[in-house]
Design a protein around this motif. Structure first.
Motif, PDB file in Angstrom:
ATOM      1  N   TYR A 130      31.276 -50.440 -57.726  1.00  0.00           N
ATOM      2  CA  TYR A 130      31.272 -51.596 -58.637  1.00  0.00           C
ATOM      3  C   TYR A 130      30.553 -51.263 -59.942  1.00  0.00           C
ATOM      4  CZ  TYR A 130      29.639 -56.038 -60.585  1.00  0.00           C
ATOM      5  OH  TYR A 130      29.333 -57.066 -61.435  1.00  0.00           O
ATOM      6  N   LEU A 131      29.363 -50.667 -59.842  1.00  0.00           N
ATOM      7  CA  LEU A 131      28.601 -50.315 -61.046  1.00  0.00           C
ATOM      8  C   LEU A 131      29.349 -49.295 -61.897  1.00  0.00           C
ATOM      9  CD1 LEU A 131      24.921 -50.089 -59.741  1.00  0.00           C
ATOM     10  CD2 LEU A 131      25.879 -51.780 -61.330  1.00  0.00           C
ATOM     11  N   ALA A 132      29.963 -48.305 -61.250  1.00  0.00           N
ATOM     12  CA  ALA A 132      30.695 -47.281 -61.995  1.00  0.00           C
ATOM     13  C   ALA A 132      31.895 -47.877 -62.729  1.00  0.00           C
ATOM     14  CB  ALA A 132      31.154 -46.173 -61.033  1.00  0.00           C
ATOM     15  N   LEU A 133      32.604 -48.791 -62.071  1.00  0.00           N
ATOM     16  CA  LEU A 133      33.800 -49.379 -62.676  1.00  0.00           C
ATOM     17  C   LEU A 133      33.459 -50.308 -63.837  1.00  0.00           C
ATOM     18  CD1 LEU A 133      36.002 -50.117 -59.519  1.00  0.00           C
ATOM     19  CD2 LEU A 133      36.404 -48.398 -61.287  1.00  0.00           C
ATOM     20  N   VAL A 134      32.444 -51.164 -63.664  1.00  0.00           N
ATOM     21  CA  VAL A 134      32.097 -52.089 -64.744  1.00  0.00           C
ATOM     22  C   VAL A 134      31.489 -51.340 -65.927  1.00  0.00           C
ATOM     23  CG1 VAL A 134      31.802 -54.085 -63.233  1.00  0.00           C
ATOM     24  CG2 VAL A 134      29.839 -52.618 -63.709  1.00  0.00           C
TER      25      VAL A 134
ATOM     26  N   ARG B 104      34.964 -49.433 -67.270  1.00  0.00           N
ATOM     27  CA  ARG B 104      36.124 -50.230 -67.701  1.00  0.00           C
ATOM     28  C   ARG B 104      35.769 -51.656 -68.088  1.00  0.00           C
ATOM     29  NH1 ARG B 104      40.379 -49.099 -62.881  1.00  0.00           N
ATOM     30  NH2 ARG B 104      39.310 -50.986 -62.176  1.00  0.00           N
ATOM     31  N   GLY B 105      34.550 -52.088 -67.760  1.00  0.00           N
ATOM     32  CA  GLY B 105      34.155 -53.456 -68.088  1.00  0.00           C
ATOM     33  C   GLY B 105      34.514 -54.457 -67.020  1.00  0.00           C
ATOM     34  N   GLU B 106      35.283 -54.049 -66.028  1.00  0.00           N
ATOM     35  CA  GLU B 106      35.629 -54.918 -64.903  1.00  0.00           C
ATOM     36  C   GLU B 106      35.866 -54.045 -63.684  1.00  0.00           C
ATOM     37  OE1 GLU B 106      38.845 -55.316 -63.442  1.00  0.00           O
ATOM     38  OE2 GLU B 106      39.711 -53.650 -64.582  1.00  0.00           O
ATOM     39  N   ALA B 107      35.746 -54.674 -62.483  1.00  0.00           N
ATOM     40  CA  ALA B 107      35.808 -53.895 -61.249  1.00  0.00           C
ATOM     41  C   ALA B 107      36.990 -54.241 -60.366  1.00  0.00           C
ATOM     42  CB  ALA B 107      34.510 -54.075 -60.452  1.00  0.00           C
ATOM     43  N   GLY B 108      37.781 -55.241 -60.741  1.00  0.00           N
ATOM     44  CA  GLY B 108      38.973 -55.580 -59.973  1.00  0.00           C
ATOM     45  C   GLY B 108      38.666 -55.917 -58.525  1.00  0.00           C
TER      46      GLY B 108
END
Length: 219
Positions: A25-29, A32-36
């Motif tokens: 989650y931290l890596a994605l946000v 990309r700004g969001e984690a889907g």
């Protein structure tokens, strides 16, 4: 009786999976700004489904204890397992439907805290007996509950403290990153707390079922 090895292995695997979800989650946000699907604060995301499954499983185990309680050396009342099961099923439904986000006029933290206090009061005699005869179960539940509440209440209080401490000229990216970190700590603490509670309740349910099997097999 000793705790089955598979329960320990399952609990360790779950904790590792939950930590992996938090890091993802931290890596994605951050990237990309969001984690889907991995959004820790999203509606019916993977972490939300996992919390619902954990809570639902605890509730089902309590129902199993309720059905087997008459075979215990000192049967507990129907109140404690029934109340805990209902609370867990309510929490599982909340995780999937997000009542606490759509009905913001209700103080859901106060509602859940009040229900926990009510369960402790109504099931006090059973809790005292469990403390005397199944202390590891009680300690496990208390440890999990403490981590869960620390994540839910502690990070919420920290949010206001951090907001007051941040300089007024802080960038929006910094503020957003801190909020994502807070959400991660809150939701991860809740997942870890639920996993520890699930492990403790599963060990107790296994002991109860073992006692029931011995009763049925007794010549």
């Amino acid at each position: 009786m000793p705790t089955p090895k598979f329960l320990k292995q399952a609990a360790i695997a779950l904790i590792g999976f939950e930590v992996g979800l938090a890091l993802t989650y931290l890596a994605l946000v951050n990237r990309r700004g969001e984690a889907g699907l991995f959004d820790f604060n999203g509606l019916r995301s993977l972490p939300s489904w996992l919390q619902a499954i954990l809570l639902g499983t605890i509730g089902l185990l309590c129902v199993g204890v309720l059905r087997s309680r008459r075979h215990m050396a000192r049967p507990i009342s129907w109140v404690l397992p029934s109340a805990v099961a209902l609370l867990c099923f309510l929490g599982a439904a909340d995780e999937l439907l997000k009542f606490h986000l759509t009905l913001r006029q209700v103080d859901w933290k106060l509602v859940y805290l009040s229900l926990l206090v009510a369960i402790a009061v109504l099931g006090f005699r059973d809790l005292v007996w469990l403390w005397r005869t199944h202390r590891p179960t009680v300690l496990g539940v208390l440890a999990g509950l403490g981590i869960f509440l620390l994540g839910g209440f502690g990070t919420e209080m920290a949010k206001d403290a951090i907001a007051a401490a941040l300089p007024s000229h802080s960038s929006s990216a910094t503020v957003l990153l801190i909020e994502h970190l807070r959400i991660t700590l809150e939701e991860l603490a809740e997942l870890l707390g639920e996993t520890i509670i699930l492990y403790a309740v599963a060990c107790f349910a296994q002991q109860v079922s073992h006692t029931q099997a011995q009763t049925f097999n007794y010549p």
